[in-house]
Design a protein around this motif. Sequence first.
Motif, PDB file in Angstrom:
ATOM      1  N   ASN A  32       0.856  -1.177   0.000  1.00 48.38           N
ATOM      2  CA  ASN A  32       0.000   0.000   0.000  1.00 48.38           C
ATOM      3  C   ASN A  32       0.898   1.234   0.000  1.00 48.38           C
ATOM      4  O   ASN A  32       1.621   1.481   0.966  1.00 48.38           O
ATOM      5  CB  ASN A  32      -0.906  -0.020   1.231  1.00 48.38           C
ATOM      6  CG  ASN A  32      -1.887   1.120   1.254  1.00 48.38           C
ATOM      7  OD1 ASN A  32      -1.662   2.179   0.665  1.00 48.38           O
ATOM      8  ND2 ASN A  32      -2.988   0.909   1.958  1.00 48.38           N
ATOM      9  N   LYS A  33       0.867   1.996  -1.076  1.00 47.38           N
ATOM     10  CA  LYS A  33       1.762   3.148  -1.206  1.00 47.38           C
ATOM     11  C   LYS A  33       1.449   4.253  -0.201  1.00 47.38           C
ATOM     12  O   LYS A  33       2.328   5.021   0.165  1.00 47.38           O
ATOM     13  CB  LYS A  33       1.690   3.725  -2.619  1.00 47.38           C
ATOM     14  CG  LYS A  33       2.310   2.843  -3.672  1.00 47.38           C
ATOM     15  CD  LYS A  33       2.263   3.530  -5.016  1.00 47.38           C
ATOM     16  CE  LYS A  33       2.871   2.666  -6.092  1.00 47.38           C
ATOM     17  NZ  LYS A  33       2.822   3.334  -7.404  1.00 47.38           N
ATOM     18  N   ASN A  34       0.212   4.333   0.254  1.00 45.73           N
ATOM     19  CA  ASN A  34      -0.185   5.395   1.190  1.00 45.73           C
ATOM     20  C   ASN A  34       0.457   5.248   2.558  1.00 45.73           C
ATOM     21  O   ASN A  34       0.889   6.220   3.163  1.00 45.73           O
ATOM     22  CB  ASN A  34      -1.699   5.448   1.340  1.00 45.73           C
ATOM     23  CG  ASN A  34      -2.385   5.810   0.040  1.00 45.73           C
ATOM     24  OD1 ASN A  34      -1.826   6.528  -0.778  1.00 45.73           O
ATOM     25  ND2 ASN A  34      -3.578   5.290  -0.161  1.00 45.73           N
ATOM     26  N   ASN A  35       0.509   4.016   3.072  1.00 48.85           N
ATOM     27  CA  ASN A  35       1.044   3.827   4.425  1.00 48.85           C
ATOM     28  C   ASN A  35       2.208   2.838   4.481  1.00 48.85           C
ATOM     29  O   ASN A  35       2.651   2.463   5.556  1.00 48.85           O
ATOM     30  CB  ASN A  35      -0.066   3.384   5.385  1.00 48.85           C
ATOM     31  CG  ASN A  35      -0.735   2.116   4.947  1.00 48.85           C
ATOM     32  OD1 ASN A  35      -0.228   1.381   4.109  1.00 48.85           O
ATOM     33  ND2 ASN A  35      -1.897   1.839   5.529  1.00 48.85           N
TER      34      ASN A  35
END
Length: 66
Positions: A32-35
Amino acid sequence: MAHGFYKEITVQDFPIRGNTVYLHIKRRRWLNKNNQQIVQRDWNLVAKGTRMTNEFAAFLKEISRY
């Protein structure tokens, strides 16, 4: 984004037309690139010894008592 695979596992399934069936499962994991956490499928959703969800297995078990 793909983040590789877990080690392949082999599962024996119900025979088809008298032939032994083995499933070779390659589990993928994702990032997950966001977190920056690794995301994977929850294989515990499948009831042990079956190919159905725990909820559906419980439902079938309950209705079979009648």
